[in-house]
Design a protein around this motif. Structure first.
Motif, PDB file in Angstrom:
ATOM      1  N   ARG A 105      28.598 -42.641 -42.245  1.00 44.06           N
ATOM      2  CA  ARG A 105      27.480 -42.342 -41.829  1.00 44.06           C
ATOM      3  C   ARG A 105      27.110 -42.106 -40.248  1.00 44.06           C
ATOM      4  O   ARG A 105      26.651 -41.001 -39.529  1.00 44.06           O
ATOM      5  N   PRO A 106      27.556 -43.289 -39.329  1.00 44.29           N
ATOM      6  CA  PRO A 106      27.321 -43.273 -37.941  1.00 44.29           C
ATOM      7  C   PRO A 106      28.182 -42.228 -37.323  1.00 44.29           C
ATOM      8  O   PRO A 106      27.664 -41.645 -35.922  1.00 44.29           O
TER       9      PRO A 106
ATOM     10  N   ARG B 223      28.182 -38.253 -49.132  1.00 46.42           N
ATOM     11  CA  ARG B 223      28.747 -39.504 -49.869  1.00 46.42           C
ATOM     12  C   ARG B 223      30.067 -39.503 -49.901  1.00 46.42           C
ATOM     13  O   ARG B 223      30.856 -38.282 -49.780  1.00 46.42           O
TER      14      ARG B 223
ATOM     15  N   THR C 144      33.681 -41.283 -50.831  1.00 51.33           N
ATOM     16  CA  THR C 144      34.105 -42.394 -51.977  1.00 51.33           C
ATOM     17  C   THR C 144      35.490 -42.396 -51.970  1.00 51.33           C
ATOM     18  O   THR C 144      36.142 -41.455 -51.933  1.00 51.33           O
TER      19      THR C 144
ATOM     20  N   ASP D   7      21.581 -36.096 -45.355  1.00 50.38           N
ATOM     21  CA  ASP D   7      20.907 -37.260 -46.188  1.00 50.38           C
ATOM     22  C   ASP D   7      21.775 -37.153 -47.581  1.00 50.38           C
ATOM     23  O   ASP D   7      21.846 -38.453 -47.964  1.00 50.38           O
TER      24      ASP D   7
ATOM     25  N   ASP E 104      32.312 -47.128 -52.052  1.00 47.28           N
ATOM     26  CA  ASP E 104      31.356 -46.244 -51.384  1.00 47.28           C
ATOM     27  C   ASP E 104      31.695 -46.387 -50.009  1.00 47.28           C
ATOM     28  O   ASP E 104      31.257 -47.709 -49.517  1.00 47.28           O
TER      29      ASP E 104
ATOM     30  N   THR F   8      30.428 -44.424 -47.477  1.00 51.72           N
ATOM     31  CA  THR F   8      29.400 -43.643 -46.851  1.00 51.72           C
ATOM     32  C   THR F   8      28.604 -44.328 -45.735  1.00 51.72           C
ATOM     33  O   THR F   8      28.703 -43.913 -44.662  1.00 51.72           O
ATOM     34  N   SER F   9      28.285 -45.614 -46.013  1.00 54.88           N
ATOM     35  CA  SER F   9      27.654 -46.364 -44.786  1.00 54.88           C
ATOM     36  C   SER F   9      28.551 -46.701 -43.580  1.00 54.88           C
ATOM     37  O   SER F   9      28.147 -46.748 -42.518  1.00 54.88           O
ATOM     38  N   ARG F  10      30.007 -46.721 -43.888  1.00 52.24           N
ATOM     39  CA  ARG F  10      30.878 -46.863 -42.731  1.00 52.24           C
ATOM     40  C   ARG F  10      31.058 -45.500 -42.091  1.00 52.24           C
ATOM     41  O   ARG F  10      31.320 -45.615 -40.842  1.00 52.24           O
TER      42      ARG F  10
END
Length: 148
Positions: free
Chosen positions: A104-105, A88, A90, A85, A98, A100-102
């Motif tokens: 994270r999976p 991060r 960057t 969680d 950011d 991170t969302s790309r």
């Protein structure tokens, strides 16, 4: 790929994947993001820490070609585990992007592995930050060199 860590420059490299032209990879960095200005004077923090370790993994090569295989390994110490969680990622630009969302999976407590990350040619500074279950933080900045 080069990594800046604790004032030392160590060379690490990504393995270039040869993917069919019709197959799309995971967009790590867009051409528009690559055009943003790069900040000057990016340095890694210098400290002795018991925080987790972030290492780049992969076979040797001089420069990666897109799509490329991006592998990072996480390691906790003293029985601590990685807190996903807190991850991060960057892209160091002005302003920062950011990622991170790309990513994270593709993240697991043992690391990150993206078999077909896409990035435009050039040099890209990326910072990865993670905490362990004891709250200790580690951040690593690396230079991703992508050949034309």
């Amino acid at each position: 790929m080069k990594i800046f860590c604790a004032g030392f420059l160590a060379a690490f490299v990504l393995m270039a994947q040869s993917a069919p032209v019709a197959q799309a990879g995971v967009v790590l960095i867009t051409p528009e993001e690559a055009q943003l200005p790069t900040p000057k004077g990016v340095h890694a923090a210098r400290a002795i820490t018991r925080g987790p370790r972030i290492d780049l993994a992969g076979p040797d090569a001089s420069e990666a070609r897109s799509p490329l295989r991006l592998q990072l390994k996480f390691r906790g110490f003293g029985g601590a585990t990685i807190n996903l969680d807190s991850l991060r990622v960057t892209y160091l630009k002005m302003p920062n992007v950011d990622l991170t969302s790309r990513i994270r999976p593709y993240a697991q407590p043992t690391g990150i592995e993206i078999p077909d990350a896409e990035a435009p040619p050039g040099e890209h500074l990326v910072r990865v930050e993670v905490h362990d279950s004891e709250g200790r933080r580690t951040a690593t900045t690396f230079l991703l060199s992508v050949a034309r």
